[in-house]
Design an enzyme around this catalytic site. Structure first.
Site, PDB file in Angstrom:
ATOM      1  N   GLU A  24      35.541 -82.829 -45.539  1.00  0.00           N
ATOM      2  CA  GLU A  24      36.030 -82.573 -44.182  1.00  0.00           C
ATOM      3  C   GLU A  24      37.273 -81.687 -44.170  1.00  0.00           C
ATOM      4  O   GLU A  24      37.673 -81.188 -43.118  1.00  0.00           O
ATOM      5  CB  GLU A  24      36.324 -83.894 -43.455  1.00  0.00           C
ATOM      6  N   HIS A  44      37.051 -84.544 -50.520  1.00  0.00           N
ATOM      7  CA  HIS A  44      37.079 -84.599 -49.055  1.00  0.00           C
ATOM      8  C   HIS A  44      36.413 -83.353 -48.471  1.00  0.00           C
ATOM      9  O   HIS A  44      37.085 -82.338 -48.224  1.00  0.00           O
ATOM     10  CB  HIS A  44      38.527 -84.714 -48.555  1.00  0.00           C
ATOM     11  N   CYS A  77      35.414 -90.208 -50.803  1.00  0.00           N
ATOM     12  CA  CYS A  77      36.593 -90.631 -51.551  1.00  0.00           C
ATOM     13  C   CYS A  77      36.570 -92.146 -51.795  1.00  0.00           C
ATOM     14  O   CYS A  77      35.794 -92.618 -52.619  1.00  0.00           O
ATOM     15  CB  CYS A  77      37.864 -90.177 -50.840  1.00  0.00           C
TER      16      CYS A  77
END
Length: 265
Positions: A237, A235, A131
């Protein structure tokens, strides 16, 4: 024997710090400069055999002087670097004035992360940006950003909503790129998107690896050089196990870690 032992050791990965500056008129911990890591990033990276260390910085208003340890020393002793998300990159870092005060970004963090990035690049170590991290890579290599997608690219789709880590949109892989190779047979997929800024002009020695399927905004970049340099606007994650609507980017993490382990010998 030494080479075998080195290969069996966990990769040592540095993670740039998110910086929270003292709040006006605050007391206690909120009156201090905080350097933190986001738990989801840490958990995503350490699902593999990895020692993850947040790389601290003594910021300009700190009361302590820097020690003899420099960011260059982290680049020398760690195997790779991840630049995590967070505050906007300051438009002043790419020669513009903020169009609105709330888009001024964090110049202190920009300076720290750019120095960190360049030290790892100079050392030939792999770097992965998430990001803001992708935007920082682009700006550090001479590129620019859209300060605000909604106002500057009004025809673009929403890349940030109140759904936060449940907001998903589709990306399209660049033909012949890394993502196209890692996801063989796939043309793209869904990603968790939380950003109001985006790459405008691509930096030096970078190429596009994925774009938004709806509006063409750049969503992933990679370096053209021999060393691993990669950034995603989304993202990875925030992918939830078993969620087939969102790309599981573990193969991309593995590619980064493989490059990190190669730097040991």
């Amino acid at each position: 024997k030494d080479s075998l032992m080195s290969r069996n050791k966990p990769a040592r990965i540095g993670l740039s710090a998110r910086i929270f500056h003292p709040e006006p008129d605050a007391q206690g911990i909120r009156s201090k400069t905080l350097q933190v890591l986001e738990q989801s990033v840490a958990q995503w990276v350490t699902q593999r055999e990895v020692l993850l260390l947040m790389v601290p910085s003594v910021v300009q208003d700190g009361i302590l002087m820097r020690s003899n340890i420099r960011l260059r020393d982290y680049a020398e002793h760690l195997d790779g670097l991840i630049l995590q998300g967070g505050a906007d990159v300051s438009p002043r870092a790419y020669g513009e004035e903020p169009l609105r005060e709330e888009w001024a970004g964090d110049a202190v963090r920009d300076t720290y992360e750019m120095e960190l990035l360049h030290e790892f690049l100079e050392a030939g170590k792999p770097v992965f940006g998430i990001c803001r991290g992708m935007q920082l890579i682009n700006v550090a290599l001479g590129g620019t950003l859209w300060q605000d997608i909604a106002s500057q690219v009004p025809e673009a789709a929403a890349h940030q909503t109140v759904d936060y880590d449940r907001h998903v949109h589709e990306v399209r892989f660049a033909e012949g790129g890394l993502l196209a190779r890692l996801f063989a047979g796939g043309a793209g997929g869904g990603v968790v998107s939380i950003h109001h800024q985006a790459v405008r002009v691509l930096g030096r020695e970078l190429e596009v690896d994925a774009v938004s399927a709806t509006d063409g905004l750049i969503e992933a970049i990679r370096g053209k050089g021999r060393n691993f340099l990669y950034g995603v606007q989304w993202h990875p994650e925030f992918h939830r196990p078993g969620d087939e609507a969102v790309l599981d980017c573990t193969p991309l993490l593995d590619e980064f870690l493989a490059a990190a382990r190669k730097r040991r010998w």
